[in-house]
Design an enzyme around this catalytic site. Structure first.
Site, PDB file in Angstrom:
ATOM      1  N   ASP A  62      44.279  35.155  41.611  1.00 36.40           N
ATOM      2  CA  ASP A  62      45.442  36.060  41.686  1.00 36.40           C
ATOM      3  C   ASP A  62      45.365  37.133  40.764  1.00 36.40           C
ATOM      4  O   ASP A  62      44.841  36.700  39.428  1.00 36.40           O
ATOM      5  CB  ASP A  62      46.890  35.326  41.600  1.00 36.40           C
ATOM      6  CG  ASP A  62      47.039  34.656  43.011  1.00 36.40           C
ATOM      7  OD1 ASP A  62      46.983  35.220  43.882  1.00 36.40           O
ATOM      8  OD2 ASP A  62      47.622  33.416  42.783  1.00 36.40           O
TER       9      ASP A  62
ATOM     10  N   ASP B 131      47.275  41.064  46.876  1.00 38.85           N
ATOM     11  CA  ASP B 131      46.543  41.133  45.466  1.00 38.85           C
ATOM     12  C   ASP B 131      46.139  39.631  45.265  1.00 38.85           C
ATOM     13  O   ASP B 131      45.805  39.580  44.024  1.00 38.85           O
ATOM     14  CB  ASP B 131      47.416  41.578  44.152  1.00 38.85           C
ATOM     15  CG  ASP B 131      48.726  40.909  43.981  1.00 38.85           C
ATOM     16  OD1 ASP B 131      49.064  40.121  44.901  1.00 38.85           O
ATOM     17  OD2 ASP B 131      49.200  40.981  43.033  1.00 38.85           O
TER      18      ASP B 131
ATOM     19  N   LYS C 244      61.181  37.552  35.101  1.00 36.14           N
ATOM     20  CA  LYS C 244      59.777  37.772  35.768  1.00 36.14           C
ATOM     21  C   LYS C 244      60.052  38.553  36.939  1.00 36.14           C
ATOM     22  O   LYS C 244      59.142  39.537  37.144  1.00 36.14           O
ATOM     23  CB  LYS C 244      59.211  36.376  36.129  1.00 36.14           C
ATOM     24  CG  LYS C 244      57.972  36.513  37.100  1.00 36.14           C
ATOM     25  CD  LYS C 244      57.387  35.164  37.565  1.00 36.14           C
ATOM     26  CE  LYS C 244      56.204  35.452  38.388  1.00 36.14           C
ATOM     27  NZ  LYS C 244      55.556  34.218  38.759  1.00 36.14           N
TER      28      LYS C 244
END
Length: 1307
Positions: A920, A1226, A989
């Site tokens: 990742d 991604d 986050k």
């Protein structure tokens, strides 16, 4: 039974019993001598013959009496009864004639009459039913033929010309003598044609007027195309004539429309009608092009005209500046049409040889990023092959071909199998009987609808008639019944159903039928992929496919959204009108009133009132009782059973027969497709080859994980593990004092009513979400079970930003943790010396633990937990269940099983692993921003710089916010004091991650509010808001995946999630919830999910979320100053571009042209029927750009185009090295043995990508595109835009080469 039908039936019966010879007395009296025939000899005595006559008379008398009683009971007209009574009187005539039978004969007749009467009555009924059936069939065929002939007679073929001169010439030529044939008239007409228009004007003559005509032109073009596809060429000509005869409508007509109808007449050899079109073309001020001449020459050939006429036509074509060779190179024709055209040309020019298909010089992409990919004679190239033989792949191809030709796939449901009780069997039998009736009713209703639409088409209107004829009535009826089957109990929006049904018709009509030729070419293509074949020179799949000389598939014109919705609405209304059921389902065959199965109601979603089609509760209950175990999917909604076709153009690739767009977009939108088609083909090679490579990865189902999931799914689910509970576990409406009916009582206060409504709405919302999530899981698990022992492929395409997605919406690797755990590579690789280590590291990554630890520490931690890992693999449901505590529990369990098999293997390095290992990106959007701005501080925060331990930008932002909070608390800010101890990485986050993707402060506040409400100790009022189990992304139209927003994987493209099987609602459904009528009152706010709860002294969530989102943005401003400056530059540029009246465009580093489809909404209304449908379209290019969406969308979309470019470069280079590679944006996947190679490629390509002057290239492109027009240079907006684009943000000092040595860049 009507009198007419009885009369015909009786006549037939009489003919069957009539004597074969000339009519005599017995025939007139109705005797039965004809049964035995006139010439049949008989040895019976005269007395015996008399007795036979009497028996026959008595038998016929009983039958006719019964018929009289039946007609009287049915209320038939008196004249018919009298007619039958007269026959009874005739039958009695022998009794009155004086010849009486003996007494014994009378007794025998009296005893035999009832038995014979019953037999003859039965025979009469059988004969009558058979004759009626034949009559109806013949009448139906005759009626269709008569209607078709009569219809075509009413269609206008002669044009009404606006030019008097041309009208006079047409009238003179129509009355001309044989010495003045039509062919000579065509030559004369061509000579008098105006000078050929410029290519631009000829291609788009409708530009002569306002732009809003674009959709009308699309509608007219699609109507004509459908007419030709369904064999209604006269209707297409009639509509063309009707539009041409009115000056206002004539402006909508384009040269391609005239050519389309001309080619249709040419195929039929109808020269007179073709001449009519030529007259209209000249009357419209257009000049014929190559397609026009191709139509005329084809028609001449089919009529076998003389060479002189053909020469005159070819001479005029040359005078118009058109080359003869262009007929064979520039006009898309079938092989038969090309042969006919060549025969005609050779009749006039015997020595003519058509040019061979041009062999284009090898054109290679010139991008510096792709130079190595297309380099020739590189010994380092090692393209991977599949593990299947050529014979196996050919067999899989035939299976896929059959599936696509059937258009649908029926899959067994994984719902718990019910006991086959009498109740279940009775319900299934009842459903079967109802469906048989519904099919008949739907056939009838569909035919009546077609007749009505055909009548409208005869009047020259663009009706739905040709669209309704695209599919057979059997296919349409089957599709409607499947839609009814999949309709949720709470109903569905009529607009949504209309859109889905219209799209299904459009997709099915596109099926190409070149099966034999496709099979031969595909077999040759498989030599590149099969394990037991060789090719002369290794190459990419696209290059090999193009080398086979495969012609490109014809480009399909999209339908306007209004046509799609109108067609679907018509089909939905057919379903509503036709499908009825008895009022009592307990006895469906008993006489009783019929009631609709579907009913139309209005309800509220948020603040908007919408129409909903809802199934009757009795029908829903019947379906639940029957518990049928099948699901039906479109063939394009399930994975492929063979390798997809390689992408060779923007509209050619993926499925075998079903055309698929390379760039998905809203139906009716053409701007993306036009950009791609104008782009030089070589510029798209990188994207085409990357999509092909992603689709060529073979998959299989992880059977052990699937068994465990099904065990929970068929029980009561487990929401904590992502297995949705069944609807039986959903909250029920409140009872007692909270019951909804108490809202109607006068003594209940307004506050209590509001609380009751909120509670009921909350429960209904949770129930809908649970049902939606359950349906989503049902589709996924049913497809997984269906594909359990198969190898399958997931063809890919991309959105307008270049981000790639699998075409299969329900079962793919872009889903949640559960969806990913169900999949593994079909082709395995030995682990090698380091593969087991990567499996262990990946397992610890999935747990969410040790995020701040080194890779070595994570591997050691896995060794410490080996006992728990092996216990989880061996006893997942009965052991210590360590795996259930992981962030991604199902993937962690699958990894535990793989580690257990590897460590127990005799030689772990030789163990063949099929498990995908992920790497990742570390907040990938910020990584791209830091690289663009060469921001050293930002680069260090997102692991672009080498470090011994991974950096966590989310923890750093949380720490910075805590500093701000402490300062404010010391100054007495109440909310800052309340937040002490509650600011964590998890709280900030999601907001940090989505700031780079354009989230606003409003969206960020909602994210933080949700996180705060998940903290049990935080002061709040419970029940004010229910956490969203669907995991909705704050970006409109999107959804987070893989366990929720914390993963950072934004799955659904901006146009929304895909639909379920055959009209089912696309999960999740929470955004489309329904407001029951019982809780709707005038003037009240019906959107508690959208309106903020009133803050109370005990509830600080509202105030705290406002405070925190402000501090998060301030922290990011300090930490990522370079990032924010680039973001502001992009935003301001987009704002100014939209003020100039244009949508923002750019080209990705791989050469993909991008345009943002954000325009001001244009309202489209479809009137009539159940309700008038109104919907907004933001993709109408005739509308001005939506400035707010353009400027807010440009920064995240630009970054998305960069991360997709990085992914595609990594995919191509991994394929070149022989690796299996797939991605979730991604997050890059490969075999454990190849992780090190993939990591190296990933870093190298990131450096190469950002070594390009990306921002300066963007600035130059935007200046050339929007500031180079001298006419617009005086605009103040263009002047400001020029100044802004020249002020490219300055770069920092970060050295990109350091990324090569960053262990945690992707980890």
């Amino acid at each position: 039974m009507s009198a007419v039908r009885w009369g015909r039936g009786a006549a037939g019966f009489g003919r069957a019993l009539w004597p074969a010879g000339p009519p005599g007395l017995l025939a007139e009296e109705g005797a039965l001598g004809g049964v035995w025939g006139r010439k049949r000899s008989s040895t019976a005595s005269p007395c015996e013959q008399d007795r036979r006559k009497d028996w026959g008379h008595a038998e016929l008398l009983e039958v006719l009496k019964a018929r009289v009683r039946q007609l009287q009971a049915e209320g038939v007209a008196e004249v018919t009864v009298k007619r039958v009574a007269k026959r009874v009187a005739i039958a009695r005539a022998p009794e009155a004639g004086g010849t009486q039978p003996p007494r014994q004969a009378q007794a025998g007749a009296a005893g035999a009459a009832p038995m014979l009467s019953s037999r003859w009555a039965q025979k009469l009924d059988n004969d009558q039913r058979l004759m009626e059936k034949r009559k109806r069939r013949l009448e139906g065929k005759l009626q269709k033929h008569v209607e078709k002939v009569a219809w075509q007679k009413h269609l206008r073929l002669e044009p009404r010309l606006l030019s008097r001169k041309l009208a006079s010439q047409l009238q003179h030529w129509e009355q001309g003598t044989p010495q003045n044939p039509w062919e000579e008239q065509l030559a004369q007409l061509l000579q008098e044609a105006p000078q050929r228009l410029s290519g631009e004007a000829a291609a788009a003559p409708a530009d002569r007027g306002p732009k809003p005509r674009l959709e009308s032109q699309q509608r007219l073009l699609s109507f004509l195309e459908c007419c030709l596809l369904t064999g209604h060429l006269p209707l297409a000509h009639h509509v063309l004539v009707t539009h041409h005869s009115k000056s206002q409508q004539q402006r909508l007509l384009t040269l391609s429309m005239y050519n389309m109808v001309m080619l249709g007449w040419a195929r039929q050899g109808s020269f007179k009608e073709l001449m009519y079109v030529f007259f209209m073309l000249k009357d419209a001020g257009l000049a014929p092009d190559l397609r026009s001449y191709a139509a005329a020459l084809q028609c001449m050939g089919r009529l076998d005209q003389d060479a002189g006429t053909i020469r005159r036509c070819l001479k005029q074509m040359t005078q118009d500046g058109l080359q003869l060779q262009g007929l064979f190179t520039a006009v898309p024709l079938s092989a038969e049409e090309r042969a006919e055209l060549l025969r005609v040309v050779r009749k006039a020019k015997p020595a003519f040889t058509p040019p061979r298909p041009p062999v284009p010089p090898p054109q290679l992409n010139t991008s510096p990023l792709l130079r190595e990919i297309y380099a020739k004679q590189d010994p380092a190239v090692s393209y991977p092959r599949l593990h299947l033989s050529l014979k196996e792949l050919q067999g899989l191809f035939r299976q896929q071909l059959r599936m696509e030709m059937a258009t649908t796939v029926t899959v067994e449901s994984v719902e718990k199998v019910p006991l086959l009780t009498k109740e279940v069997l009775h319900a299934r039998k009842t459903l079967a009987g109802l469906r048989a009736r519904w099919r008949t009713a739907l056939y009838r209703e569909l035919q009546e609808t077609k007749e009505s639409e055909a009548h409208a088409a005869r009047e020259g209107r663009l009706s739905l008639f040709p669209y309704l004829c695209l599919l057979s009535e059997k296919d349409v009826v089957g599709m409607l019944l499947q839609t009814l089957q999949a309709l949720p109990a709470q109903g569905e929006s009529l607009l949504f159903l209309a859109h889905e049904l219209g799209l299904r018709v459009f997709k099915r009509k596109q099926l190409r039928n070149e099966v034999q030729e496709l099979e031969q070419r595909y077999s040759k293509y498989l030599h590149l992929l099969a394990s037991d074949t060789q090719v002369a020179e290794p190459c990419l799949p696209r290059q090999h496919w193009e080398a086979l000389g495969v012609p490109e598939a014809p480009h399909e014109q999209p339908w306007p959204m209004s046509v799609v919705v109108q067609l679907g609405k018509q089909l939905a209304e057919v379903l509503v009108r036709a499908v009825q059921m008895p009022s009592s389902l307990a006895a469906p065959r008993s006489p009783g009133t019929l009631i609709p199965v579907l009913y139309h109601v209005y309800s509220f979603r948020s603040f908007r009132q919408i129409g909903i089609l809802k199934p009757h509760p009795a029908f829903t209950q019947l379906l639940e009782t029957a518990a049928e175990r099948t699901l039906t999917f479109e063939s394009t909604d399930v994975p492929m059973l063979c390798p997809p076709l390689p992408w060779t153009s923007p509209h050619s690739g993926a499925f075998l027969l079903s055309p698929t767009k390379m760039m998905r977009s809203v139906e009716g939108s053409q701007q993306h497709q036009l950009l791609l088609e104008r782009c030089p083909p070589t510029e798209l090679h990188g994207a085409l080859d990357a999509l092909t490579q992603l689709g060529n990865c073979a998959w299989r189902v992880n059977g052990r994980v699937l068994d465990l999931v099904l065990e929970l799914f068929t029980d009561k689910g487990c929401p904590r593990l992502g297995v949705p509970a069944p609807p039986s576990e959903a909250p029920r409406p409140p009872e007692g004092r909270q019951a909804p009916k108490r809202c109607l009582l006068p003594e209940v206060s307004p506050a209590e009513k509001a609380e009751m409504r909120r509670e009921l709405a909350r429960r209904l919302k949770v129930a809908r979400e649970m049902q939606s999530l359950r349906a989503d899981a049902l589709y996924r698990l049913s497809l997984a079970q269906h594909l359990r022992h198969r190898v399958f492929w997931l063809p890919h395409n991309m959105d307008f930003r270049g981000r790639t997605y699998p075409c299969s919406p329900h079962f793919n690797h872009l889903g949640s943790d559960l969806a990913r755990a169900l999949l593994e590579f079909a082709q395995g690789r030995p682990l090698g010396p380091h593969g087991l280590d990567w499996l262990k590291i990946h397992l610890v990554n999935l747990t969410g633990l040790k995020k701040r630890e080194s890779l070595q520490a994570r591997r050691d931690y896995a060794d410490e937990l080996m006992e728990d890992i092996l216990d989880s693999a061996d006893r997942p449901m009965t052991g210590r269940k360590w795996w259930m505590e992981a962030d991604e529990p199902w993937q962690a369990l699958a990894c535990c099983m793989e580690v257990a098999r590897a460590v127990r293997a005799p030689d772990p390095t030789a163990y063949v692993s099929h498990f995908p290992v992920h790497q990742d990106g570390s907040c990938n959007g910020l990584q791209h921003y830091a690289a663009l701005g060469r921001d050293s501080v930002g680069a260090a925060s997102v692991n672009l710089l080498p470090s011994d331990l991974p950096q966590d930008v989310y923890s750093e932002v949380a720490a910075q916010v805590e500093v701000f909070r402490r300062q404010d608390a010391e100054q007495g800010v109440r909310v800052a004091q309340v937040l002490e101890g509650f600011i964590s990485r998890k709280v900030v986050k999601q907001t940090v991650m989505t700031v780079v993707y354009g989230v606003t402060r409003y969206g960020g506040r909602l994210q933080i509010e949700k996180r705060l409400r998940e903290i049990n100790d935080f002061p709040q009022v419970r029940g004010a808001e229910t956490p969203d189990p669907a995991g909705h992304c704050p970006v409109p139209g999107g959804r987070w995946a893989a366990g929720g927003p914390d993963t950072g994987s934004y799955l659904c493209p901006p146009w929304g999630p895909p639909a379920g099987p055959m009209g089912a609602s696309p999960p999740p459904q929470s955004a489309r919830g329904h407001w029951p009528r019982a809780i709707r009152h005038r003037g009240e706010n019906l959107g508690p999910a959208h309106a903020p709860p009133s803050p109370s002294p005990q509830d600080f969530v509202w105030e705290a979320s406002h405070y925190l989102v402000r501090q998060v943005f301030n922290s990011l401003q300090e930490m990522f100053s370079g990032t924010r400056s680039i973001q502001r530059w992009l935003t301001e540029s987009a704002r100014l571009i939209s003020h100039t009246g244009s949508a923002v465009e750019w080209v990705t580093p791989l050469g993909i042209p991008i345009i943002q489809p954000y325009h001001r909404d244009s309202k489209v209304m479809i009137k009539g029927g159940l309700q008038s449908l109104t919907f907004s379209s933001s993709v109408d290019t005739s509308q001005k750009p939506n400035t707010l969406k353009q400027k807010n969308g440009f920064p995240p979309n630009f970054i998305h185009s960069l991360d997709s470019s990085h992914m595609m470069l990594t995919a191509l280079h991994c394929y070149r090295k022989g690796l299996t590679f797939v991605s979730v944006h991604d997050c890059f996947w490969t075999h454990a043995a190849d992780v090190a190679v993939m990591n190296q490629v990933c870093r190298e390509q990131f450096i190469r990508l950002h070594s390009q002057p990306i921002l300066h290239n963007l600035s130059r492109f935007l200046i050339k595109r929007f500031c180079s027009d001298p006419r617009a240079s005086k605009s103040i907006w263009v002047s400001r835009l020029m100044d802004t684009l020249l002020s490219v943000p300055k770069a920092g000092t970060f050295n990109l080469e350091q990324v090569k040595h960053s262990t945690y860049f992707f980890s």
